[in-house]
Design a protein around this motif. Structure first.
Motif, PDB file in Angstrom:
ATOM      1  N   GLY A 149       0.697  -1.284  -0.062  1.00 35.64           N
ATOM      2  CA  GLY A 149      -0.123  -0.233   0.079  1.00 35.64           C
ATOM      3  C   GLY A 149       0.843   1.332  -0.002  1.00 35.64           C
ATOM      4  N   ILE A 150       2.044   0.992  -0.312  1.00 33.90           N
ATOM      5  CA  ILE A 150       2.870   2.405  -0.586  1.00 33.90           C
ATOM      6  C   ILE A 150       3.225   2.715  -1.807  1.00 33.90           C
ATOM      7  CG2 ILE A 150       5.301   3.183   0.088  1.00 33.90           C
ATOM      8  CD1 ILE A 150       5.234   0.909   2.651  1.00 33.90           C
ATOM      9  N   VAL A 151       2.995   4.053  -2.021  1.00 33.42           N
ATOM     10  CA  VAL A 151       3.167   4.791  -3.643  1.00 33.42           C
ATOM     11  C   VAL A 151       4.319   5.945  -3.627  1.00 33.42           C
ATOM     12  CG1 VAL A 151       2.111   5.648  -5.393  1.00 33.42           C
ATOM     13  CG2 VAL A 151       0.843   3.830  -3.893  1.00 33.42           C
ATOM     14  N   ILE A 211       7.322  12.433  -3.475  1.00 36.03           N
ATOM     15  CA  ILE A 211       6.421  12.208  -2.292  1.00 36.03           C
ATOM     16  C   ILE A 211       5.937  10.855  -2.082  1.00 36.03           C
ATOM     17  CG2 ILE A 211       4.057  12.754  -1.286  1.00 36.03           C
ATOM     18  CD1 ILE A 211       4.354  15.553  -2.347  1.00 36.03           C
ATOM     19  N   VAL A 212       6.235  10.112  -0.856  1.00 34.51           N
ATOM     20  CA  VAL A 212       5.738   8.941  -0.508  1.00 34.51           C
ATOM     21  C   VAL A 212       4.506   8.489   0.170  1.00 34.51           C
ATOM     22  CG1 VAL A 212       6.784   6.621  -0.050  1.00 34.51           C
ATOM     23  CG2 VAL A 212       8.255   8.454  -0.651  1.00 34.51           C
ATOM     24  N   LYS A 213       3.581   8.027  -0.035  1.00 35.30           N
ATOM     25  CA  LYS A 213       2.485   8.066   0.572  1.00 35.30           C
ATOM     26  C   LYS A 213       2.189   6.446   1.097  1.00 35.30           C
ATOM     27  CE  LYS A 213      -0.030  11.978  -0.781  1.00 35.30           C
ATOM     28  NZ  LYS A 213      -0.764  12.498  -1.767  1.00 35.30           N
ATOM     29  N   SER A 291       3.076  11.715   5.018  1.00 29.92           N
ATOM     30  CA  SER A 291       4.022  11.507   3.702  1.00 29.92           C
ATOM     31  C   SER A 291       5.303  11.931   3.885  1.00 29.92           C
ATOM     32  CB  SER A 291       3.378  12.527   2.713  1.00 29.92           C
ATOM     33  OG  SER A 291       1.962  12.146   2.462  1.00 29.92           O
ATOM     34  N   ILE A 292       6.263  11.117   3.234  1.00 33.68           N
ATOM     35  CA  ILE A 292       7.571  11.220   3.348  1.00 33.68           C
ATOM     36  C   ILE A 292       7.902  12.439   1.937  1.00 33.68           C
ATOM     37  CG2 ILE A 292       9.953  10.463   3.015  1.00 33.68           C
ATOM     38  CD1 ILE A 292       8.885   8.106   4.640  1.00 33.68           C
ATOM     39  N   VAL A 342      14.379   5.644  -3.684  1.00 33.99           N
ATOM     40  CA  VAL A 342      13.677   5.621  -2.618  1.00 33.99           C
ATOM     41  C   VAL A 342      12.869   4.201  -2.351  1.00 33.99           C
ATOM     42  CG1 VAL A 342      11.576   6.800  -1.770  1.00 33.99           C
ATOM     43  CG2 VAL A 342      13.579   8.341  -2.621  1.00 33.99           C
ATOM     44  N   ALA A 343      12.467   3.815  -3.501  1.00 35.89           N
ATOM     45  CA  ALA A 343      11.837   2.577  -3.324  1.00 35.89           C
ATOM     46  C   ALA A 343      12.657   1.535  -2.870  1.00 35.89           C
ATOM     47  CB  ALA A 343      11.111   1.968  -4.804  1.00 35.89           C
ATOM     48  N   ILE A 344      13.990   1.468  -3.379  1.00 39.96           N
ATOM     49  CA  ILE A 344      14.869   0.396  -2.943  1.00 39.96           C
ATOM     50  C   ILE A 344      15.175   0.465  -1.343  1.00 39.96           C
ATOM     51  CG2 ILE A 344      17.210  -0.425  -2.982  1.00 39.96           C
ATOM     52  CD1 ILE A 344      16.948   0.413  -6.032  1.00 39.96           C
TER      53      ILE A 344
END
Lengths: 366, 366, 366, 366
Positions: A149-151, A211-213, A291-292, A342-344
């Motif tokens: 659930g992270i985008v 932005i990371v939600k 949010s990051i 960021v994803a890694i």
């Protein structure tokens, strides 16, 4: 060392030079059971591919990814995922010029100092093409985050003097213009600015925001491995990045504590919230559930066709014009690289974060 | 994990909470033969000590360091150097308030989310007192760098709205004012600004700049472990830092390539130079032999005596005034922490950098 | 490096020399919420303490452990746990002899070669006293394993020529004799053998066996980080160990596949079993749910009072008699060290093992 | 994690399954300037290739290695060296049987327990074919060691009951027989023994011994990262190994200290020597300059054509005969794998070992 391995639990090892046989990555530590396909990864790679607009080098890269291991019947097996993009076109360009001198803003000189010599073809390992491996790994990381659930969404916030104000950010717009700007009007102005730079055989820089939600509270390791510290390294390791901000970044230096503190509250439904998010979703190096937000300053492309002064290996001062057509800006192509790093990093930290509490470990091994 | 170990070759593991029995660090991987004494380390620790000016908390910390291992007859032995500062004063303060609510801007909430509970006494492990271990290790790293002709100097560049222009930087001045500002006039204005903030029971932030001289060209590992990436992590891991810049940092986003590229030249004596140093001494993640420059944005102290809104563990919205006297600014005390993290990182990278070339390895083992 | 940090998730960093101010350990990565006390750790330390029988050096070590950080209100907080044992007695012994020559079987010569000099007091960092830190960390690891239903038991299997056959192993007996032998009759014979060796001013070696019950199937990381590989390193890193076996070890070299393969079956209740456990509970580097079994070969104590030949730093061939009373055997005191290293390794691997499967990660973060 | 990355300075990451698209390795941290070619690596790979004698599976593997990156104009560049062996033959064998049950002695069951499912084709990642990547990396490590005057030689010491006594070891002979036995007479007897096992559709195990000459004194990191501990892990991580010995190994358990201590002496020319080498060239975890000696116990091949009992996924007890022709012994093919793991470990430790002394570091950076 050559520093090409990243991550503690989700380990990414990239390899390959700009003009070698290919470029690739091994992802060791991806959990078993994730749906992965070459198509899914290709979508990410295509976002950093050159030749997609007039604001990017027209160089042709096939960039067709192959999965060589670690996936069985469409699912990750838990063993290393090896991916490669083989170079279709390995003509022997004439690099005799580039081999003899040090391009300003490039790593030619420093590689020679470090290693005694270098693979000078197209920048070798210090080429932006190195990021292909990051993006392939990033595609997998993003797929895993999606399951949780992270985008993650990154976009161009500014190009040269054209900057989008926070209130005008429209993330959806980033997909509708070749510069990935999060505002179509700004994109148009930025295009005009770039045309001007291109006429002058010059280049431009910019700022990427991300932005990371959906990151749950509690992710990040105190002291040295703070989540923001890890993100700062991840982003600063991207070739042309010269600055990183978390939340409001440098703005906070000129603020009062009373303005900068994000005050907590419970809403009517009993959910915890913050009245502001100056901190960018991280407190004491640990995610707080909001949010990051981070930003990267990207320098103007170092390769420009204009005349420049430099030195050659015979210790002479010389004047050069770097041949070929160059990206007038690399910001738009770097957007997906920021997302990937960021994803890694987040996957790595989510995996690490499972071991913080005995009660949860007991539950896990029950 | 709790992320309290830093470095690959020069490994620093810190421990300790604000109000526990003490605070300390183990340095594993310090080369043998370095002259070290408790006095040498104490000089560094005293620079971060509280209670030294009216712009710092008057809290009394003895902060007398003890070397517990790894040094024999005044020299490092190559084995782990354990250092500790024991708390003289462990009175049981009354933390019953702090235990029940989440201070805005602090890690109270995120620690609880991560670990299920927290040592709430004085911030526990998330207290700025944690940096004591970093500074003790940094003192050793700086001593080692000095042996190699490398000198690190950090100073306050701005406090709130008072910023020193590059042309007015006077590093020597930083030692002559309690705010560590690199310009005495600016220091005076900053003091006035801080008085104002203190009257309002508020706090201030600022920017720390750090310059490193004498790093040879060729240090840094390409791709993920770039020297600037490592420095970004090192600096961002310091409690209140929200932004990091290398060289010209965010300024480069609005520059042309022709302006931003640092052009190489040979001077009359045949020494390589650069006409500018926008890159901050690092190209492609590897040092280029010129000065390394970086900056950190430090947020205003989160602990303020003013009334603030927040929540408690009973899920109520409450109003608080955090008792005690707080640092109105932490920037001056963080200056030596920045120097320490840079020193530790550079030692780590200089040690790693010995293995890049076969010819040098053969020479070494001859 | 000095290699004093062990583990990836559960990181143990030990420090201290035999005759320095003290000896200690920092455990970084212990999950929050574990009940820990100094008493609990002391029980482990007392098992390796000297002076407890006539088969151990009568040297007096107070060995009272102090917890300096990471525990709050009796529970681990998730932050680094620092523990130290301070030396009560730091009289300046006369080490002038030992300083000048290289004791056979000791690391005097190799430390000098590696570091250029050494802390010669009582062996410095290469002393068996170094294991104090391992055991303090091992006590914590064992407490954590107990929460997960995992129990580790090591015991002496042989001393010199006195070896206990598998069918005569009685683990309970190990606690009833000072040699930790898992059979009282064998213990008696071993005592007689040791008396003889002591009369000859000589020493003896032996074999330690360790059995772990309750490890769930699926723990271990394929290829390089196999569970048995990690255990082999853990055990071989203990000072005097010269050989490690998993399951039937060297016996398997002279067996047919049909005899050696452990055949699976389901019992009446539908539980999976194996008809034998030659593999020692590990298949392909991953635990299979049956008991993990390993053995360590421990060399005879190198310090003996008998006359020996060696060299001194003046490059002379000399004859020495090492002064002082020595452990005639270190096997019994090493039993708890083996348990500790196994415990630390298992905790590390159980924590790592939480990240193997996406379905479990999704469940965890739900 | 999947534990497929090995080494701290010289990092080896392998990937690939038995019957996937290929198998490969990325070596990150190889110093620049080493002469490397595909031919040089192929020599090593050919030593582990199947189908070379009747004592090995007749399976055809092309095993032609390709260097994909990190080598330029015949020399390593210091950047990651990616190597791959692509599978020529990817016919879809029928694995429907193997997919449904758990082969005794194999990792089928444990992989399923760990990851929830497995790539069952030919053992997938747990196949011996995984060692291809180790050997390719080992070839590079061995080439580097050769430049430093270090030579590694492994050979078969025993097969089943046929064991070569130390005094009969003839290393040269190992190249003259398909079993790599270091004595031609023993080789002949071993062949006879293997014929017998093959007739019985059974398999055999054995012992591999490895001798390293030329390692300078002073290599190895005390405490956890002792050189022997690292070698133990390296060797135990090879699929079928169940025991590891350094020097005299398990024999020392039944020796007196006076017999086991290697006494130092200076010879007429002033060179340091030892009267014996029971310790196998390592003291306190650090090389002492004499030959390093180790042994690995290799279990009999788990895949046998004989009838065996096991279980299937439907939780039934079944009888199986594993189809196909199997290696009756894997010892001879594992000899080069042992050499490779030792080579990789030694390079890693030689690189680490450069940072132990300040005087040498100052000399290096002068």
């Amino acid at each position: 060392m050559s520093g090409s391995t990243y991550g503690q639990m989700f380990k990414v090892s990239t390899w390959g030079e700009s003009h070698g046989k290919g470029i690739g990555v091994v992802v060791d530590g991806c959990p078993a059971g994730l749906d992965i396909s070459e198509d899914l990864i290709q979508v990410y790679l295509d976002r950093r591919k050159p030749g997609q607009s007039k604001y990017a080098t027209p160089r042709k890269e096939g960039d067709k990814v192959q999965i060589l291991s670690g996936v069985f019947e469409g699912k990750t097996t838990g063993t290393p995922i090896s991916m490669a993009v083989f170079n279709e076109d390995q003509r022997s360009h004439d690099y005799s010029d580039i081999a003899t001198y040090y391009r300003p803003g490039h790593a030619d000189y420093t590689f020679d100092q470090k290693y005694g010599f270098r693979d000078y073809r197209g920048g070798g390992r210090s080429s932006g093409r190195e990021t292909t491996g990051r993006v392939a790994a990033g595609a997998i990381a993003a797929a895993l985050l999606k399951e949780l659930g992270i985008v993650i969404q990154a976009y161009t916030k500014s190009i040269g003097p054209i900057s989008i104000q926070d209130e005008d950010i429209n993330i959806a717009a980033a997909k509708e213009n070749p510069l990935c700007m999060a505002n179509l009007e700004a994109a148009k102005k930025a295009e005009e600015y770039l045309e001007l730079q291109m006429e002058k055989k010059d280049s431009a820089g910019g700022v990427i925001e991300c932005i990371v939600k959906g990151v749950p509270a509690g992710i990040g390791e105190p002291v040295f491995d703070k989540l923001d510290a890890a993100l700062a390294k991840a982003i600063m390791s991207i070739g042309a990045v010269k600055g990183v901000e978390i939340g409001d970044g440098f703005l906070v230096a000129n603020r009062s504590g009373s303005d900068n503190n994000d005050q907590f509250f419970y809403d009517d439904k009993g959910n915890l919230g913050k009245k502001s998010n100056h901190g960018g979703g991280i407190l004491g190096g640990i995610s707080d559930g909001s949010s990051i937000i981070l930003r990267a300053a990207v320098k103007p492309t170092s390769s420009i066709a204009r005349k420049q002064y430099t030195v050659n290996k015979e210790k002479e001062n010389i004047e050069i014009e770097i041949p070929g057509r160059h990206d007038p800006i690399i910001v738009p192509r770097a957007v997906v690289v920021v997302e990937s790093m960021v994803a890694i990093t987040l996957v790595d930290y989510l995996l690490m974060g499972m071991t913080s509490r005995l009660d949860k470990i007991k539950e896990f091994y029950k």
